[in-house]
Motif scaffolding. Structure first.
Motif, mmCIF file in Angstrom:
data_model
loop_
_atom_site.group_PDB
_atom_site.id
_atom_site.type_symbol
_atom_site.label_atom_id
_atom_site.label_comp_id
_atom_site.label_asym_id
_atom_site.label_seq_id
_atom_site.Cartn_x
_atom_site.Cartn_y
_atom_site.Cartn_z
ATOM 1 N N GLU A 7 9.145 -35.086 -14.381
ATOM 2 C CA GLU A 7 8.069 -34.439 -13.622
ATOM 3 C C GLU A 7 6.997 -33.888 -14.561
ATOM 4 O O GLU A 7 5.797 -34.056 -14.306
ATOM 5 C CB GLU A 7 8.640 -33.322 -12.754
ATOM 6 C CG GLU A 7 9.495 -33.810 -11.611
ATOM 7 C CD GLU A 7 10.222 -32.683 -10.902
ATOM 8 O OE1 GLU A 7 9.879 -31.498 -11.124
ATOM 9 O OE2 GLU A 7 11.136 -32.986 -10.116
ATOM 10 N N LEU A 8 7.423 -33.249 -15.635
ATOM 11 C CA LEU A 8 6.461 -32.707 -16.607
ATOM 12 C C LEU A 8 5.667 -33.824 -17.280
ATOM 13 O O LEU A 8 4.458 -33.692 -17.507
ATOM 14 C CB LEU A 8 7.188 -31.864 -17.660
ATOM 15 C CG LEU A 8 7.778 -30.550 -17.160
ATOM 16 C CD1 LEU A 8 8.647 -29.918 -18.244
ATOM 17 C CD2 LEU A 8 6.679 -29.597 -16.719
ATOM 18 N N PHE A 9 6.329 -34.928 -17.593
ATOM 19 C CA PHE A 9 5.645 -36.067 -18.202
ATOM 20 C C PHE A 9 4.600 -36.644 -17.249
ATOM 21 O O PHE A 9 3.470 -36.934 -17.653
ATOM 22 C CB PHE A 9 6.668 -37.136 -18.599
ATOM 23 C CG PHE A 9 6.043 -38.387 -19.137
ATOM 24 C CD1 PHE A 9 5.470 -38.398 -20.395
ATOM 25 C CD2 PHE A 9 6.023 -39.550 -18.386
ATOM 26 C CE1 PHE A 9 4.881 -39.556 -20.903
ATOM 27 C CE2 PHE A 9 5.448 -40.710 -18.885
ATOM 28 C CZ PHE A 9 4.871 -40.711 -20.139
ATOM 29 N N GLU A 14 -1.115 -37.274 -15.489
ATOM 30 C CA GLU A 14 -2.188 -36.994 -14.523
ATOM 31 C C GLU A 14 -3.312 -36.203 -15.176
ATOM 32 O O GLU A 14 -4.494 -36.494 -14.963
ATOM 33 C CB GLU A 14 -1.621 -36.248 -13.315
ATOM 34 C CG GLU A 14 -0.721 -37.117 -12.453
ATOM 35 C CD GLU A 14 0.050 -36.344 -11.404
ATOM 36 O OE1 GLU A 14 0.127 -35.087 -11.485
ATOM 37 O OE2 GLU A 14 0.610 -36.997 -10.491
ATOM 38 N N LEU A 15 -2.944 -35.195 -15.973
ATOM 39 C CA LEU A 15 -3.948 -34.378 -16.657
ATOM 40 C C LEU A 15 -4.758 -35.197 -17.660
ATOM 41 O O LEU A 15 -5.934 -34.909 -17.890
ATOM 42 C CB LEU A 15 -3.287 -33.195 -17.361
ATOM 43 C CG LEU A 15 -2.724 -32.113 -16.440
ATOM 44 C CD1 LEU A 15 -1.945 -31.081 -17.241
ATOM 45 C CD2 LEU A 15 -3.855 -31.438 -15.659
ATOM 46 N N THR A 22 -0.765 -46.852 -13.402
ATOM 47 C CA THR A 22 -0.064 -46.630 -14.669
ATOM 48 C C THR A 22 0.987 -45.541 -14.509
ATOM 49 O O THR A 22 2.135 -45.702 -14.925
ATOM 50 C CB THR A 22 -1.052 -46.254 -15.782
ATOM 51 O OG1 THR A 22 -1.950 -47.342 -15.992
ATOM 52 C CG2 THR A 22 -0.331 -45.918 -17.083
ATOM 53 N N ILE A 23 0.601 -44.432 -13.896
ATOM 54 C CA ILE A 23 1.529 -43.326 -13.685
ATOM 55 C C ILE A 23 2.703 -43.769 -12.820
ATOM 56 O O ILE A 23 3.856 -43.449 -13.114
ATOM 57 C CB ILE A 23 0.807 -42.109 -13.064
ATOM 58 C CG1 ILE A 23 -0.188 -41.535 -14.080
ATOM 59 C CG2 ILE A 23 1.803 -41.047 -12.613
ATOM 60 C CD1 ILE A 23 -1.120 -40.486 -13.526
ATOM 61 N N GLY A 24 2.428 -44.540 -11.779
ATOM 62 C CA GLY A 24 3.491 -45.048 -10.917
ATOM 63 C C GLY A 24 4.462 -45.931 -11.672
ATOM 64 O O GLY A 24 5.685 -45.850 -11.475
#
Length: 60
Positions: A7-9, A14-15, A22-24
């Protein structure tokens, strides 16, 4: 715990402004690794070793 670290990664990605696609992809890969880790009895990030990552990559 591995789940919280993922979750932190994802929040970090996102930030940084990475694309949703890519995030998915990163998230899906990390969730599959968590499943593999849990099957190995590893539930803490500190317990993940280099050889375990190599074994995961070799198996997939």
């Amino acid at each position: 715990m591995l789940e919280r670290d993922v979750e932190l990664f994802i929040e970090h990605c996102e930030l940084k402004g990475l694309s949703k696609k890519t995030i998915g992809s990163y998230e899906q890969t990390m969730r599959l690794f968590i499943r593999f880790s849990n099957e190995q009895g590893i539930v803490q990030t500190e317990k993940v070793m280099h050889m375990m990552v190599q074994n995961y990559i070799s198996a997939n």
